[in-house]
Design an enzyme around this catalytic site. Structure first.
Site, PDB file in Angstrom:
ATOM      1  N   TYR A 107      -7.483  15.428  -0.971  1.00 48.58           N
ATOM      2  CA  TYR A 107      -6.471  14.938   0.069  1.00 48.58           C
ATOM      3  C   TYR A 107      -5.019  14.749  -0.531  1.00 48.58           C
ATOM      4  O   TYR A 107      -5.095  15.067  -1.732  1.00 48.58           O
ATOM      5  CB  TYR A 107      -6.898  13.414   0.554  1.00 48.58           C
ATOM      6  CG  TYR A 107      -6.825  12.313  -0.314  1.00 48.58           C
ATOM      7  CD1 TYR A 107      -7.405  12.241  -1.585  1.00 48.58           C
ATOM      8  CD2 TYR A 107      -5.902  11.407  -0.320  1.00 48.58           C
ATOM      9  CE1 TYR A 107      -7.287  11.109  -2.298  1.00 48.58           C
ATOM     10  CE2 TYR A 107      -5.326  10.431  -1.149  1.00 48.58           C
ATOM     11  CZ  TYR A 107      -6.369  10.099  -1.909  1.00 48.58           C
ATOM     12  OH  TYR A 107      -6.404   9.117  -3.021  1.00 48.58           O
TER      13      TYR A 107
ATOM     14  N   LYS B  58      -7.225  15.231  -6.708  1.00 48.94           N
ATOM     15  CA  LYS B  58      -7.057  14.213  -5.707  1.00 48.94           C
ATOM     16  C   LYS B  58      -8.205  14.240  -4.901  1.00 48.94           C
ATOM     17  O   LYS B  58      -7.941  14.833  -3.791  1.00 48.94           O
ATOM     18  CB  LYS B  58      -5.605  14.366  -5.080  1.00 48.94           C
ATOM     19  CG  LYS B  58      -5.140  13.061  -4.435  1.00 48.94           C
ATOM     20  CD  LYS B  58      -3.678  13.137  -4.102  1.00 48.94           C
ATOM     21  CE  LYS B  58      -3.364  11.939  -3.271  1.00 48.94           C
ATOM     22  NZ  LYS B  58      -3.494  10.505  -3.780  1.00 48.94           N
TER      23      LYS B  58
ATOM     24  N   GLU C 163      -4.676   4.377 -15.951  1.00 47.32           N
ATOM     25  CA  GLU C 163      -3.970   4.429 -14.690  1.00 47.32           C
ATOM     26  C   GLU C 163      -4.537   3.109 -13.791  1.00 47.32           C
ATOM     27  O   GLU C 163      -5.332   2.441 -14.377  1.00 47.32           O
ATOM     28  CB  GLU C 163      -3.588   5.564 -13.918  1.00 47.32           C
ATOM     29  CG  GLU C 163      -5.029   6.204 -13.456  1.00 47.32           C
ATOM     30  CD  GLU C 163      -5.157   7.344 -12.519  1.00 47.32           C
ATOM     31  OE1 GLU C 163      -3.999   7.588 -11.910  1.00 47.32           O
ATOM     32  OE2 GLU C 163      -6.077   8.175 -12.269  1.00 47.32           O
TER      33      GLU C 163
ATOM     34  N   LEU D  22      -4.440  10.808 -12.301  1.00 52.11           N
ATOM     35  CA  LEU D  22      -4.264  11.597 -11.282  1.00 52.11           C
ATOM     36  C   LEU D  22      -2.657  11.877 -11.940  1.00 52.11           C
ATOM     37  O   LEU D  22      -1.965  10.777 -12.098  1.00 52.11           O
ATOM     38  CB  LEU D  22      -4.191  11.148 -10.025  1.00 52.11           C
ATOM     39  CG  LEU D  22      -3.481  11.917  -8.824  1.00 52.11           C
ATOM     40  CD1 LEU D  22      -4.461  12.976  -8.533  1.00 52.11           C
ATOM     41  CD2 LEU D  22      -3.215  11.263  -7.633  1.00 52.11           C
TER      42      LEU D  22
HETATM   43  N1  PLP Z   1      -3.481   7.609  -9.326  1.00 52.46           N
HETATM   44  C1  PLP Z   1      -4.202   7.227  -8.288  1.00 52.46           C
HETATM   45  C2  PLP Z   1      -5.517   7.225  -8.777  1.00 52.46           C
HETATM   46  C3  PLP Z   1      -3.793   7.540  -7.094  1.00 52.46           C
HETATM   47  O1  PLP Z   1      -4.660   7.456  -6.082  1.00 52.46           O
HETATM   48  C4  PLP Z   1      -2.511   7.750  -6.803  1.00 52.46           C
HETATM   49  C5  PLP Z   1      -2.016   7.584  -5.405  1.00 52.46           C
HETATM   50  O2  PLP Z   1      -2.778   7.884  -4.506  1.00 52.46           O
HETATM   51  C6  PLP Z   1      -1.309   7.718  -7.718  1.00 52.46           C
HETATM   52  C7  PLP Z   1      -1.925   7.795  -9.123  1.00 52.46           C
HETATM   53  C8  PLP Z   1       0.119   8.098  -7.635  1.00 52.46           C
HETATM   54  O3  PLP Z   1       0.339   9.415  -7.179  1.00 52.46           O
HETATM   55  P1  PLP Z   1       1.548   9.708  -6.187  1.00 52.46           P
HETATM   56  O4  PLP Z   1       2.713   9.172  -6.953  1.00 52.46           O
HETATM   57  O5  PLP Z   1       1.541  11.159  -6.009  1.00 52.46           O
HETATM   58  O6  PLP Z   1       1.148   8.868  -4.912  1.00 52.46           O
END
Ligand code: PLP
Length: 294
Positions: A32, A147, A179, A203
């Site tokens: 996603y 993702k 994270e 991620l």
């Molecule tokens: N880490 C995880 C596990 C996430 O699910 C997300 C966003 O949904 C992020 C980091 C942050 O990613 P982004 O800045 O692309 O929203």
């Protein structure tokens, strides 16, 4: 009624049906993206498209019409009268519907592609106050770089934090901070930013990437190095990044108060720079790529 996108068509939400044999439903065999609309333009659509392509290629899911996504997202905004203000567009691509077996369907089936747009304003109160987050061992697999919609480990950890009135949960793997359940995390010590490097343990957030670039452009020292959990109490500031919240100060992690327990100066500077970047993005990309002024 809300209009959603399903497999090439825009349909009323209540008419959007998928098969019970869909592999996204049965296995979480799907990926996603979430992209933010800022009342006239999408921020870093290219960054989201690059990550989506990577998620699809790593999972070997084929979606031939991927290039149509920016237009689909724009159309969802118009059809749902969301042109003004801030919204999020969610997209999910599954391996498709087929009788349940672990092996990929043979011959391959069409992916199931679902997208919707929802109003989601920015929470400026948490930018000012900061948030308190939980700290737990990282229960996830080692392909967090994909993702994937298979988010049970994230959900269970997040819900436990939520049950205790906390706003997020931060993960420790092998003694280091990776994270959070739906955000990346940065620490500040002696005016230097620290964040986990890209790897299978995080991620690669689009907001994270933009903050890393902002730091480089503004002479803010930044090290892509994991912070040891033992060092949290020595950190002067911390903040989270994600598409829905942008840059969010963290004032306490588990039992540890960060700095003075209020949003720090470097965090505020990064927030301000990030806001300015979005405004500049709107001026540069809004009119041209989205067909209307920001
Ligand atoms: N880490 C995880 C596990 C996430 O699910 C997300 C966003 O949904 C992020 C980091 C942050 O990613 P982004 O800045 O692309 O929203």
């Amino acid at each position: 009624m809300e209009n959603v996108y399903l497999n090439g068509r825009f349909v009323p939400h209540d008419n959007a049906w998928i098969s019970p044999d869909d592999r996204g439903f049965l296995f979480g065999d799907s990926v996603y993206e979430v992209v933010r609309w800022y009342g006239g333009f999408f921020f870093d659509m290219e960054g989201h498209m690059t990550r989506l392509r990577r998620s699809l290629s790593e999972t070997r899911i084929t979606w031939h019409e991927i290039d149509a996504f920016p237009e689909v997202a724009r159309e969802l905004i118009s059809r749902n009268s969301l042109d003004d203000g801030c919204s999020l567009v969610y997209l999910q691509v599954t391996r498709g519907a087929a009788p349940r077996t672990h092996a990929f369907p043979e011959p391959p089936v069409k992916p199931t592609v679902y997208a919707f747009a929802r109003r989601q304003s920015l929470d400026t109160l948490i930018w000012e106050r900061g948030i308190i987050i939980d700290l737990v061992p990282d229960p996830r697999w080692n392909r967090c770089d994909i993702k994937s919609t298979a988010l049970l480990a994230n959900i269970l950890s997040y819900q436990a934090a939520h049950d205790h009135g906390l706003a997020e949960v931060c993960f420790i793997r092998d003694g280091f901070i990776t994270e959070c359940a739906h955000s990346n995390i940065f620490f500040v010590r002696n005016e230097t930013l620290y964040t986990h490097p890209e790897s299978g343990n995080i991620l690669s957030g689009i907001t994270r990437k933009n903050v890393v670039a902002l730091a480089a452009d503004n002479n803010i020292s930044l090290v892509e190095e994991a912070v040891s959990a033992d060092m949290i109490s020595y950190m002067h500031e911390a903040f989270l990044t994600n598409t829905s919240g942008e840059v969010v100060p963290v004032t306490k992690i588990g039992d540890i108060v960060i700095g003075e327990g209020t949003p720090g100066e470097i965090t505020k500077k990064v927030q301000t720079l990030f806001r300015a970047k979005i405004e500049a993005w709107g001026r540069e990309h809004g009119a041209r790529s989205m067909g209307q002024g920001a």
